[in-house]
Design a protein around this motif. Sequence first.
Motif, PDB file in Angstrom:
ATOM      1  N   MET A 224       0.933  -1.113  -0.081  1.00 23.85           N
ATOM      2  CA  MET A 224      -0.050  -0.134  -0.098  1.00 23.85           C
ATOM      3  C   MET A 224       0.738   1.408   0.015  1.00 23.85           C
ATOM      4  SD  MET A 224      -2.994  -1.107   2.749  1.00 23.85           S
ATOM      5  CE  MET A 224      -3.700   0.639   2.973  1.00 23.85           C
ATOM      6  N   GLU A 227       0.157   3.972  -2.865  1.00 21.63           N
ATOM      7  CA  GLU A 227      -1.325   4.759  -2.875  1.00 21.63           C
ATOM      8  C   GLU A 227      -1.398   5.611  -1.572  1.00 21.63           C
ATOM      9  OE1 GLU A 227      -3.193   0.950  -3.462  1.00 21.63           O
ATOM     10  OE2 GLU A 227      -4.128   1.888  -5.256  1.00 21.63           O
ATOM     11  N   ALA A 230       0.415   8.619  -1.986  1.00 18.44           N
ATOM     12  CA  ALA A 230      -0.511   9.403  -2.883  1.00 18.44           C
ATOM     13  C   ALA A 230      -1.789  10.045  -2.107  1.00 18.44           C
ATOM     14  CB  ALA A 230      -1.023   8.740  -4.061  1.00 18.44           C
ATOM     15  N   ALA A 231      -2.450   9.224  -1.092  1.00 19.33           N
ATOM     16  CA  ALA A 231      -3.533   9.680  -0.516  1.00 19.33           C
ATOM     17  C   ALA A 231      -3.344  10.871   0.580  1.00 19.33           C
ATOM     18  CB  ALA A 231      -3.958   8.445   0.338  1.00 19.33           C
ATOM     19  N   ALA A 238      -4.604   9.307  -8.217  1.00 22.62           N
ATOM     20  CA  ALA A 238      -3.442   7.874  -8.018  1.00 22.62           C
ATOM     21  C   ALA A 238      -3.924   6.956  -7.048  1.00 22.62           C
ATOM     22  CB  ALA A 238      -2.223   8.728  -7.552  1.00 22.62           C
ATOM     23  N   ALA A 239      -4.965   7.453  -6.220  1.00 24.09           N
ATOM     24  CA  ALA A 239      -5.597   6.528  -5.453  1.00 24.09           C
ATOM     25  C   ALA A 239      -7.184   6.480  -5.575  1.00 24.09           C
ATOM     26  CB  ALA A 239      -5.127   6.778  -3.692  1.00 24.09           C
ATOM     27  N   GLN A 244      -8.734   7.146  -1.474  1.00 26.36           N
ATOM     28  CA  GLN A 244      -8.784   6.088  -0.588  1.00 26.36           C
ATOM     29  C   GLN A 244      -8.043   4.784  -1.404  1.00 26.36           C
ATOM     30  OE1 GLN A 244     -12.824   5.059   0.436  1.00 26.36           O
ATOM     31  NE2 GLN A 244     -12.957   6.790   1.846  1.00 26.36           N
ATOM     32  N   SER A 245      -7.240   4.225  -0.556  1.00 24.53           N
ATOM     33  CA  SER A 245      -6.309   3.330  -1.386  1.00 24.53           C
ATOM     34  C   SER A 245      -7.387   2.215  -2.026  1.00 24.53           C
ATOM     35  CB  SER A 245      -5.400   2.809  -0.404  1.00 24.53           C
ATOM     36  OG  SER A 245      -4.678   1.335  -1.221  1.00 24.53           O
ATOM     37  N   GLN A 246      -6.811   1.753  -3.222  1.00 21.45           N
ATOM     38  CA  GLN A 246      -7.703   0.597  -3.744  1.00 21.45           C
ATOM     39  C   GLN A 246      -7.241  -1.054  -3.352  1.00 21.45           C
ATOM     40  OE1 GLN A 246      -7.029   0.959  -8.137  1.00 21.45           O
ATOM     41  NE2 GLN A 246      -9.297   1.216  -8.512  1.00 21.45           N
TER      42      GLN A 246
END
Length: 278
Positions: A224, A227, A230-231, A238-239, A244-246
């Motif tokens: 993670m 991301e 990026a968040a 990017a997220a 929120q991270s994928q």
Amino acid sequence: MIGTLIAQDFRATRKSIFAVVGIALLVVVISLTLTVLRVPVIGGIGLVVGIVAAAALSVILLGLLVEYYWRTMYGREGYFTMTVPVRGRVLFLAKVLYGLVVALVGAALSAAGLVGAAVAFALSQGLEPFDFLRTGLGMVEPWVAWFAAAALLLQIVYLVVVGAGIMSIGAQGRYNHLSFGAPLLGAVIVYLVMQVVTFAAIMVIPVGIIMVGPDAGTIVPRGMMAEFIAAIGGDAPAAAGGGQSQVLGLGFVFTSAALIALMAWWGVRAVERHTSLR
């Protein structure tokens, strides 16, 4: 011999376990009955009480296991336990296996109680309970259900094995002056260390599972970190999902498995070489 030891553990704890399970289920049934009958005010409270009682059942059973392990391994009953003509690893394994069985049964009963709460809520609202459950379950992707079940199983194994290991390590002679405070302090230390290690693991270990989108449920070779950065930086594109991270990093699986193995080895070593009875 392991089967004999497990049978003895069951005979020694069955009254307490049956009492806890019986009382918890009685509270659940009475509370949810009040909900189904739509008793004013009390009916709504009954739903909450029923849910709490169902969830608390597993926690209380784990508490009983902790008390029983400490009392029979390092309390006054420990003098009898240590006269059994088997190696310390056999005693440890028998206790852990019995704990796993009780914990899994407790989790199953808690799950059944929560399903009962959902049925009671549906009936109180004039809904057909099976349709209500089917609709609710239909909103959960199959992979999510399997992932949640696997995570719960890992957590149960983690709690039982690591808990037994911490108590055995904390029962060494050098910690006698702390009594049960030693394993309590050990549990706090393990918790704090694992929070840091697990966070780092889900960031950097290149194994994760996609949580949203058309590829949800797919295992991918990345953690993670990208991301997460990026968040934090506010780079929403990017997220996915507005920052929120994928991907959910699965590093916690590796750290949990490593600690389970370490505590099993260390716990057995403590039982065989450093047991100090109170």
